[in-house]
Every structure is written in structure tokens, then in C-alpha cells.
Write a protein that holds these residues in place. Structure first.
Motif, PDB file in Angstrom:
ATOM      1  N   ARG A  21       0.877  -1.039   0.355  1.00  0.00           N
ATOM      2  CA  ARG A  21       0.394  -0.178   0.227  1.00  0.00           C
ATOM      3  C   ARG A  21       1.282   1.374   0.170  1.00  0.00           C
ATOM      4  N   ARG A  22       1.770   0.677   1.063  1.00  0.00           N
ATOM      5  CA  ARG A  22       2.614   2.468   1.406  1.00  0.00           C
ATOM      6  C   ARG A  22       3.770   2.528  -0.712  1.00  0.00           C
ATOM      7  N   LEU A  23       3.717   1.689  -0.363  1.00  0.00           N
ATOM      8  CA  LEU A  23       4.445   1.512  -2.067  1.00  0.00           C
ATOM      9  C   LEU A  23       4.112   1.661  -3.529  1.00  0.00           C
ATOM     10  N   ILE A  24       2.237   1.333  -3.254  1.00  0.00           N
ATOM     11  CA  ILE A  24       1.956   2.635  -4.304  1.00  0.00           C
ATOM     12  C   ILE A  24       0.970   3.900  -3.505  1.00  0.00           C
ATOM     13  N   ALA A  25       1.329   4.207  -3.057  1.00  0.00           N
ATOM     14  CA  ALA A  25       1.285   5.460  -2.554  1.00  0.00           C
ATOM     15  C   ALA A  25       2.335   6.987  -3.407  1.00  0.00           C
ATOM     16  N   LEU A  26       3.474   6.176  -2.457  1.00  0.00           N
ATOM     17  CA  LEU A  26       4.628   6.351  -3.043  1.00  0.00           C
ATOM     18  C   LEU A  26       4.825   6.417  -5.202  1.00  0.00           C
ATOM     19  N   LEU A  27       4.391   5.231  -5.344  1.00  0.00           N
ATOM     20  CA  LEU A  27       4.310   5.682  -7.122  1.00  0.00           C
ATOM     21  C   LEU A  27       3.378   6.519  -7.521  1.00  0.00           C
ATOM     22  N   ASN A  28       2.011   6.823  -6.869  1.00  0.00           N
ATOM     23  CA  ASN A  28       0.963   7.692  -7.213  1.00  0.00           C
ATOM     24  C   ASN A  28       1.207   9.072  -6.843  1.00  0.00           C
ATOM     25  N   GLU A  29       2.305   9.239  -5.945  1.00  0.00           N
ATOM     26  CA  GLU A  29       2.835  10.472  -6.088  1.00  0.00           C
ATOM     27  C   GLU A  29       3.766  11.082  -6.939  1.00  0.00           C
ATOM     28  N   PHE A  30       4.516  10.168  -6.908  1.00  0.00           N
ATOM     29  CA  PHE A  30       5.726  10.365  -7.968  1.00  0.00           C
ATOM     30  C   PHE A  30       4.709  10.604  -9.429  1.00  0.00           C
ATOM     31  N   GLU A  41      14.492  19.207  -9.232  1.00  0.00           N
ATOM     32  CA  GLU A  41      14.839  18.812  -7.620  1.00  0.00           C
ATOM     33  C   GLU A  41      13.344  17.559  -6.787  1.00  0.00           C
ATOM     34  N   GLY A  42      12.638  18.083  -7.402  1.00  0.00           N
ATOM     35  CA  GLY A  42      11.273  17.342  -6.409  1.00  0.00           C
ATOM     36  C   GLY A  42      11.327  16.045  -7.388  1.00  0.00           C
ATOM     37  N   ILE A  43      11.062  15.487  -8.572  1.00  0.00           N
ATOM     38  CA  ILE A  43      11.369  14.843  -8.580  1.00  0.00           C
ATOM     39  C   ILE A  43      12.841  13.739  -8.437  1.00  0.00           C
ATOM     40  N   ARG A  44      13.495  13.899  -8.310  1.00  0.00           N
ATOM     41  CA  ARG A  44      14.831  13.410  -8.053  1.00  0.00           C
ATOM     42  C   ARG A  44      14.548  12.556  -6.472  1.00  0.00           C
ATOM     43  N   LEU A  45      14.098  13.498  -6.238  1.00  0.00           N
ATOM     44  CA  LEU A  45      13.839  13.444  -4.422  1.00  0.00           C
ATOM     45  C   LEU A  45      12.512  11.406  -4.807  1.00  0.00           C
ATOM     46  N   LEU A  46      11.735  12.263  -5.184  1.00  0.00           N
ATOM     47  CA  LEU A  46      10.601  10.822  -5.177  1.00  0.00           C
ATOM     48  C   LEU A  46      11.468   9.987  -6.291  1.00  0.00           C
ATOM     49  N   PHE A  47      12.393  10.090  -7.096  1.00  0.00           N
ATOM     50  CA  PHE A  47      13.012   8.915  -7.453  1.00  0.00           C
ATOM     51  C   PHE A  47      13.908   7.920  -6.183  1.00  0.00           C
ATOM     52  N   GLU A  48      14.270   8.876  -5.563  1.00  0.00           N
ATOM     53  CA  GLU A  48      15.057   8.457  -4.723  1.00  0.00           C
ATOM     54  C   GLU A  48      13.975   7.642  -3.595  1.00  0.00           C
ATOM     55  N   GLY A  49      12.959   8.217  -3.150  1.00  0.00           N
ATOM     56  CA  GLY A  49      12.156   7.815  -2.437  1.00  0.00           C
ATOM     57  C   GLY A  49      11.462   6.488  -2.613  1.00  0.00           C
ATOM     58  N   VAL A  50      11.381   6.333  -3.863  1.00  0.00           N
ATOM     59  CA  VAL A  50      10.688   5.008  -4.293  1.00  0.00           C
ATOM     60  C   VAL A  50      11.710   4.179  -4.313  1.00  0.00           C
ATOM     61  N   ASP A  51      12.920   4.336  -5.353  1.00  0.00           N
ATOM     62  CA  ASP A  51      14.339   2.985  -4.545  1.00  0.00           C
ATOM     63  C   ASP A  51      14.159   2.711  -3.024  1.00  0.00           C
ATOM     64  N   GLN A  52      14.045   3.782  -2.926  1.00  0.00           N
ATOM     65  CA  GLN A  52      14.431   3.102  -1.082  1.00  0.00           C
ATOM     66  C   GLN A  52      14.012   2.470  -0.706  1.00  0.00           C
ATOM     67  N   TYR A  53      12.524   2.988  -0.603  1.00  0.00           N
ATOM     68  CA  TYR A  53      11.298   2.495  -0.047  1.00  0.00           C
ATOM     69  C   TYR A  53      11.086   0.992  -0.445  1.00  0.00           C
ATOM     70  N   ALA A  54      11.359   0.476  -2.148  1.00  0.00           N
ATOM     71  CA  ALA A  54      11.267  -0.412  -3.122  1.00  0.00           C
ATOM     72  C   ALA A  54      13.037  -1.609  -2.109  1.00  0.00           C
ATOM     73  N   LEU A  55      13.539  -0.681  -2.295  1.00  0.00           N
ATOM     74  CA  LEU A  55      14.469  -1.360  -1.726  1.00  0.00           C
ATOM     75  C   LEU A  55      15.002  -2.175   0.246  1.00  0.00           C
ATOM     76  N   PHE A  56      13.907  -1.354   0.321  1.00  0.00           N
ATOM     77  CA  PHE A  56      13.912  -1.792   1.796  1.00  0.00           C
ATOM     78  C   PHE A  56      12.040  -3.006   2.002  1.00  0.00           C
ATOM     79  N   HIS A  57      11.234  -2.757   0.717  1.00  0.00           N
ATOM     80  CA  HIS A  57      10.428  -3.692   1.655  1.00  0.00           C
ATOM     81  C   HIS A  57      10.806  -5.108  -0.014  1.00  0.00           C
TER      82      HIS A  57
END
Ligand code: FE2
Length: 135
Positions: A21-30, A41-57
Motif C-alpha cells: 500500500r505504501r509503495l503504491i502511495a509513493l508511486l502515485n505521488e511520483f 529537484e522534486g522529481i529527483r527526491l521522489l526517484f530516491e524515495g521510491v528506490d529506498q522504499y522498494a529496496l526496504f520492501h
């Protein structure tokens, strides 16, 4: 296009469903940020956020599958690795100035995640719920 988490994506493992659910929410934000033409800058941060969360997941899933002796762990792990490779390639293309790469990436992420949860992740849930004594 946005995707929503619905019951048909449930793996039956509450912790993993929560992370999906969290990953999907992040993707929707992206996706929303890309559609709005948000600053780089905003896109770059989202790129990283998705990457970090996907790795964790992915690590959390692998750590879930390992102790239950899930037989398809190796191929599942390989799928996660392939996903990350694709993701990083798209990130490189974006950094190199290919602005279309980010749209392609979002489309790829949505379809990959949806299919992955439905076809691959659900299987570890079924395995985890198998009656004792059945492999
Ligand atoms: Fe997975």
C-alpha cells in the motif's frame, strides 16, 4: 493513470500488504509530480524515495520468505534484482537529460508492480498458509 490497492492485490500477509500500500502511495505521488511537471529537484527526491522504499520492501519480503523455506525464493530475489536494474537504468537516462524517461519509468513501475504482486508475491502468501506437513 494511478493505481489503487484493492483486495485482489492482497497476499494474505498483513505486513506485506501494508508495504505494498505504501509503495503504491509513493508511486502515485511520483506519478502526480511527473504529470504536474514538478521541478527537477522534486522529481529527483521522489526517484530516491521510491528506490529506498522498494529496496526496504524487497529485503523485507526476502526476509519473510527465507525462514519459511519458500521454494521460489531464488527466482523471486532475481526478479527484485532485475527490477532494480531497470529502475536505475531509467534513473540514469533521466539524469542524462532524457525527460521522457521519467514517464516511461512511471508506466513501467505501475505495470511491473501490479503484475508482480498479483502473480509473484501472492504465491508466498499461499505458501505461508499451506497446511502443516505440505510442501
Ligand atoms: Fe516481491
Amino acid at each position: 493513470m494511478r493505481i489503487e490497492w484493492t483486495e485482489d492485490l492482497s497476499t494474505g500477509v498483513p505486513e506485506m500488504d501494508e508495504q505494498h500500500r505504501r509503495l503504491i502511495a509513493l508511486l502515485n505521488e511520483f506519478y502526480t509530480a511527473v504529470e504536474r511537471g514538478e521541478r527537477e529537484e522534486g522529481i529527483r527526491l521522489l526517484f530516491e524515495g521510491v528506490d529506498q522504499y522498494a529496496l526496504f520492501h524487497f529485503s523485507a519480503e526476502e526476509a519473510f520468505m527465507e525462514p519459511i523455506g519458500y521454494p521460489d525464493l531464488a527466482s523471486h530475489r532475481e526478479t527484485h534484482r532485475m527490477f532494480r536494474r531497470e529502475y536505475l537504468t531509467a534513473a540514469e537516462r533521466y539524469k542524462a537529460g532524457n525527460r521522457k524517461a521519467v514517464r516511461d519509468l512511471v508506466a513501467f513501475l505501475f505495470s511491473w508492480l501490479y503484475t508482480h504482486i498479483q502473480k509473484t508475491d501472492k504465491r508466498y502468501g499461499i505458501f505461508a498458509r499451506r497446511p502443516a506437513g505440505q510442501e
